[in-house]
Design a protein around this motif. Structure first.
Motif, PDB file in Angstrom:
ATOM      1  N   TYR A 130      41.268  -2.713  27.980  1.00  0.00           N
ATOM      2  CA  TYR A 130      41.003  -2.797  29.417  1.00  0.00           C
ATOM      3  C   TYR A 130      41.980  -1.878  30.140  1.00  0.00           C
ATOM      4  O   TYR A 130      43.140  -1.769  29.748  1.00  0.00           O
ATOM      5  N   ARG A 131      41.504  -1.200  31.190  1.00  0.00           N
ATOM      6  CA  ARG A 131      42.371  -0.343  31.991  1.00  0.00           C
ATOM      7  C   ARG A 131      42.121  -0.594  33.463  1.00  0.00           C
ATOM      8  O   ARG A 131      40.985  -0.706  33.915  1.00  0.00           O
ATOM      9  N   GLU A 132      43.203  -0.712  34.224  1.00  0.00           N
ATOM     10  CA  GLU A 132      43.103  -0.727  35.680  1.00  0.00           C
ATOM     11  C   GLU A 132      42.971   0.710  36.183  1.00  0.00           C
ATOM     12  O   GLU A 132      43.435   1.650  35.535  1.00  0.00           O
ATOM     13  N   PRO A 133      42.344   0.908  37.340  1.00  0.00           N
ATOM     14  CA  PRO A 133      42.294   2.256  37.911  1.00  0.00           C
ATOM     15  C   PRO A 133      43.702   2.792  38.179  1.00  0.00           C
ATOM     16  O   PRO A 133      44.625   2.038  38.501  1.00  0.00           O
ATOM     17  N   VAL A 134      43.845   4.102  38.023  1.00  0.00           N
ATOM     18  CA  VAL A 134      45.118   4.769  38.306  1.00  0.00           C
ATOM     19  C   VAL A 134      45.124   5.172  39.775  1.00  0.00           C
ATOM     20  O   VAL A 134      44.140   5.709  40.295  1.00  0.00           O
ATOM     21  N   PHE A 135      46.223   4.915  40.454  1.00  0.00           N
ATOM     22  CA  PHE A 135      46.349   5.302  41.860  1.00  0.00           C
ATOM     23  C   PHE A 135      47.331   6.467  41.947  1.00  0.00           C
ATOM     24  O   PHE A 135      48.503   6.322  41.609  1.00  0.00           O
ATOM     25  N   TRP A 136      46.820   7.618  42.401  1.00  0.00           N
ATOM     26  CA  TRP A 136      47.626   8.829  42.482  1.00  0.00           C
ATOM     27  C   TRP A 136      48.163   9.016  43.899  1.00  0.00           C
ATOM     28  O   TRP A 136      47.561   8.561  44.872  1.00  0.00           O
ATOM     29  N   ASP A 137      49.260   9.746  43.997  1.00  0.00           N
ATOM     30  CA  ASP A 137      49.695  10.292  45.283  1.00  0.00           C
ATOM     31  C   ASP A 137      49.087  11.681  45.413  1.00  0.00           C
ATOM     32  O   ASP A 137      49.343  12.564  44.579  1.00  0.00           O
ATOM     33  N   TYR A 138      48.265  11.860  46.442  1.00  0.00           N
ATOM     34  CA  TYR A 138      47.595  13.146  46.620  1.00  0.00           C
ATOM     35  C   TYR A 138      48.490  14.115  47.396  1.00  0.00           C
ATOM     36  O   TYR A 138      49.240  13.703  48.285  1.00  0.00           O
ATOM     37  N   PRO A 139      48.401  15.392  47.065  1.00  0.00           N
ATOM     38  CA  PRO A 139      49.244  16.357  47.782  1.00  0.00           C
ATOM     39  C   PRO A 139      48.753  16.565  49.212  1.00  0.00           C
ATOM     40  O   PRO A 139      47.577  16.373  49.519  1.00  0.00           O
ATOM     41  N   GLU A 140      49.686  16.968  50.078  1.00  0.00           N
ATOM     42  CA  GLU A 140      49.305  17.439  51.405  1.00  0.00           C
ATOM     43  C   GLU A 140      49.085  18.946  51.303  1.00  0.00           C
ATOM     44  O   GLU A 140      49.845  19.642  50.641  1.00  0.00           O
ATOM     45  N   TRP A 141      48.042  19.440  51.964  1.00  0.00           N
ATOM     46  CA  TRP A 141      47.678  20.843  51.806  1.00  0.00           C
ATOM     47  C   TRP A 141      47.065  21.387  53.094  1.00  0.00           C
ATOM     48  O   TRP A 141      46.711  20.640  54.004  1.00  0.00           O
ATOM     49  N   ARG A 142      46.967  22.702  53.140  1.00  0.00           N
ATOM     50  CA  ARG A 142      46.270  23.381  54.237  1.00  0.00           C
ATOM     51  C   ARG A 142      45.491  24.551  53.658  1.00  0.00           C
ATOM     52  O   ARG A 142      45.746  24.993  52.532  1.00  0.00           O
ATOM     53  N   LYS A 143      44.542  25.053  54.421  1.00  0.00           N
ATOM     54  CA  LYS A 143      43.793  26.222  53.994  1.00  0.00           C
ATOM     55  C   LYS A 143      44.682  27.460  54.061  1.00  0.00           C
ATOM     56  O   LYS A 143      45.454  27.631  55.002  1.00  0.00           O
ATOM     57  N   ASN A 193      43.571  29.995  48.360  1.00  0.00           N
ATOM     58  CA  ASN A 193      42.652  29.149  49.140  1.00  0.00           C
ATOM     59  C   ASN A 193      43.322  27.872  49.614  1.00  0.00           C
ATOM     60  O   ASN A 193      43.055  27.393  50.718  1.00  0.00           O
ATOM     61  N   ILE A 194      44.150  27.274  48.746  1.00  0.00           N
ATOM     62  CA  ILE A 194      44.832  26.021  49.060  1.00  0.00           C
ATOM     63  C   ILE A 194      46.333  26.263  49.008  1.00  0.00           C
ATOM     64  O   ILE A 194      46.849  26.772  48.007  1.00  0.00           O
ATOM     65  N   VAL A 195      47.021  25.896  50.067  1.00  0.00           N
ATOM     66  CA  VAL A 195      48.481  26.001  50.111  1.00  0.00           C
ATOM     67  C   VAL A 195      49.051  24.586  50.150  1.00  0.00           C
ATOM     68  O   VAL A 195      48.719  23.805  51.049  1.00  0.00           O
ATOM     69  N   LEU A 196      49.872  24.256  49.167  1.00  0.00           N
ATOM     70  CA  LEU A 196      50.482  22.931  49.132  1.00  0.00           C
ATOM     71  C   LEU A 196      51.600  22.834  50.162  1.00  0.00           C
ATOM     72  O   LEU A 196      52.498  23.671  50.205  1.00  0.00           O
ATOM     73  N   VAL A 197      51.508  21.794  50.980  1.00  0.00           N
ATOM     74  CA  VAL A 197      52.560  21.514  51.960  1.00  0.00           C
ATOM     75  C   VAL A 197      53.564  20.525  51.388  1.00  0.00           C
ATOM     76  O   VAL A 197      54.769  20.661  51.554  1.00  0.00           O
ATOM     77  N   LYS A 198      53.023  19.530  50.681  1.00  0.00           N
ATOM     78  CA  LYS A 198      53.870  18.515  50.045  1.00  0.00           C
ATOM     79  C   LYS A 198      53.201  18.120  48.735  1.00  0.00           C
ATOM     80  O   LYS A 198      52.047  17.697  48.742  1.00  0.00           O
ATOM     81  N   PRO A 199      53.897  18.244  47.591  1.00  0.00           N
ATOM     82  CA  PRO A 199      53.255  17.906  46.315  1.00  0.00           C
ATOM     83  C   PRO A 199      52.979  16.413  46.201  1.00  0.00           C
ATOM     84  O   PRO A 199      53.658  15.592  46.839  1.00  0.00           O
ATOM     85  N   GLY A 200      52.006  16.082  45.364  1.00  0.00           N
ATOM     86  CA  GLY A 200      51.701  14.686  45.088  1.00  0.00           C
ATOM     87  C   GLY A 200      52.158  14.312  43.693  1.00  0.00           C
ATOM     88  O   GLY A 200      53.168  14.816  43.195  1.00  0.00           O
ATOM     89  N   SER A 201      51.406  13.427  43.048  1.00  0.00           N
ATOM     90  CA  SER A 201      51.746  12.992  41.692  1.00  0.00           C
ATOM     91  C   SER A 201      51.705  14.170  40.720  1.00  0.00           C
ATOM     92  O   SER A 201      50.959  15.134  40.913  1.00  0.00           O
ATOM     93  N   SER A 202      52.508  14.085  39.683  1.00  0.00           N
ATOM     94  CA  SER A 202      52.456  15.045  38.584  1.00  0.00           C
ATOM     95  C   SER A 202      51.444  14.550  37.561  1.00  0.00           C
ATOM     96  O   SER A 202      51.199  13.342  37.433  1.00  0.00           O
ATOM     97  N   PRO A 203      50.837  15.461  36.788  1.00  0.00           N
ATOM     98  CA  PRO A 203      49.886  15.009  35.749  1.00  0.00           C
ATOM     99  C   PRO A 203      50.595  14.174  34.705  1.00  0.00           C
ATOM    100  O   PRO A 203      51.772  14.416  34.413  1.00  0.00           O
ATOM    101  N   PRO A 204      49.931  13.192  34.130  1.00  0.00           N
ATOM    102  CA  PRO A 204      50.555  12.348  33.108  1.00  0.00           C
ATOM    103  C   PRO A 204      50.989  13.175  31.905  1.00  0.00           C
ATOM    104  O   PRO A 204      50.316  14.125  31.507  1.00  0.00           O
ATOM    105  N   GLU A 205      52.130  12.811  31.345  1.00  0.00           N
ATOM    106  CA  GLU A 205      52.633  13.473  30.143  1.00  0.00           C
ATOM    107  C   GLU A 205      52.074  12.779  28.897  1.00  0.00           C
ATOM    108  O   GLU A 205      51.842  11.569  28.894  1.00  0.00           O
ATOM    109  N   PHE A 206      51.858  13.561  27.850  1.00  0.00           N
ATOM    110  CA  PHE A 206      51.432  12.978  26.573  1.00  0.00           C
ATOM    111  C   PHE A 206      52.617  12.320  25.870  1.00  0.00           C
ATOM    112  O   PHE A 206      53.753  12.807  25.949  1.00  0.00           O
ATOM    113  N   THR A 207      52.344  11.225  25.179  1.00  0.00           N
ATOM    114  CA  THR A 207      53.329  10.552  24.348  1.00  0.00           C
ATOM    115  C   THR A 207      52.802  10.533  22.919  1.00  0.00           C
ATOM    116  O   THR A 207      51.875   9.799  22.608  1.00  0.00           O
ATOM    117  N   PRO A 208      53.375  11.382  22.026  1.00  0.00           N
ATOM    118  CA  PRO A 208      52.866  11.434  20.645  1.00  0.00           C
ATOM    119  C   PRO A 208      52.987  10.075  19.939  1.00  0.00           C
ATOM    120  O   PRO A 208      53.868   9.287  20.255  1.00  0.00           O
TER     121      PRO A 208
END
Length: 298
Positions: free
Chosen positions: A261-274, A283-298
């Motif tokens: 079973y898995r609960e939904p993942v809640f991300w922090d989305y980046p702030e951006w402008r055109k 096309n997209i300029v990041l103003v404030k970064p959001g969550s980083s992609p999950p890291e793999f755990t071997p």
């Protein structure tokens, strides 16, 4: 045509459900078979027949997202061709000429280049990690902030094919930041995927994209029924090389398992402008970064 004559939002007409086509694809020695309703597109757009054979090990058959900005790159490669892509439309009576909604169906093959050496899609825990990481880069995830937000996984289920573990999951529209109540049909727009391992670094996704209609409860019930009809026919028979890799993974990780079973993942989305083209900005300029992609755990 009686079914079409008496069709309704509660009981829509889907062309060809009683004359499904058998699709067989040889994937480097493994065989995928399924029964699919025929393609239906009221606007007349056709779909190519799927190939009968695919070579996983020819690098020319895959593309990578190296043209995207670094923060949007999944690091994985995807098969170039269209595999059994088709629409299934849901109609009312003949005088209602436009479909209420439709399902977009596709098969996606990915090479998990972002997965560290020594990991395997035949390890259910590693396959699970790759799915969660791919959600980050999928449409509606933090790496695609211009698209409507989606969250997942929902309805997480384990499936077993040729002694290997596959995983079914869904992405749903995220209305948590809406200022207004969403339209009822928007609640019926889901993405559903069954991910199956092919080899250590290759996986296959059987995917359904719902463009639903109102009332959403009717739409979801009917679209889920077509999805289940297709998924019940999916068979993946691993070839000799893939079976060797599966045995190797089971020997290396005898107790490996994916979450039940898995609960939904809640991300922090980046702030951006055109971006400003005149200044050479992307096309997209990041103003404030959001969550980083999950890291793999071997």
């Amino acid at each position: 045509m009686l079914k079409r004559l008496f069709a309704s939002r509660k009981n829509p007409y889907v062309p060809g459900l009683n004359r499904r086509e058998k699709v067989e694809i040889d994937i480097s020695g493994s065989r995928l078979t399924m029964l699919l309703p025929p393609h239906s597109d009221s606007e007349g757009f056709s779909r190519e027949r799927p190939p009968s054979e695919i070579d996983l090990h020819n690098p020319e058959n895959f593309y990578i997202d190296e043209s995207s900005p670094k923060w949007q790159r999944s690091g994985n490669a995807h098969y170039r061709g269209r595999l059994a892509n088709r629409h299934w439309e849901f109609f009312g009576p003949p005088w209602h000429t436009r479909p209420y909604g439709f399902i977009t169906f596709s098969i996606v093959i990915s090479r998990q280049d972002a997965m560290p050496e020594g990991m395997s899609c035949f390890n259910p825990a590693h396959l699970e990690q790759s799915i969660i990481r791919n959600l980050f880069f999928s449409a509606g995830g933090p790496a695609q902030p211009t698209l409507p937000k989606e969250k997942g996984p929902f309805n997480w289920q384990l499936h077993h094919h040729s002694e290997a573990t596959g995983i079914y999951f869904e992405r749903h529209r995220d209305f948590s930041k809406y200022n207004l109540e969403p339209e009822n049909f928007e609640r019926a727009s889901h993405s559903c995927t069954l991910r199956l391992p092919l080899e250590h670094r290759y996986s296959l996704g059987v995917s359904f994209g719902y463009l639903g209609y109102a009332p959403s409860e009717y739409s979801l019930k009917n679209m889920n029924a077509v999805r289940d009809l297709v998924l019940s026919s999916v068979r993946l028979e691993l070839g000799p090389e893939a079976r060797e890799q599966l045995a190797e993974a089971q020997k290396k990780w005898p107790d490996a398992h994916a979450s039940e079973y898995r609960e939904p993942v809640f991300w922090d989305y980046p702030e951006w402008r055109k971006g400003d083209y005149s200044k050479g900005e992307p096309n997209i300029v990041l103003v404030k970064p959001g969550s980083s992609p999950p890291e793999f755990t071997p």
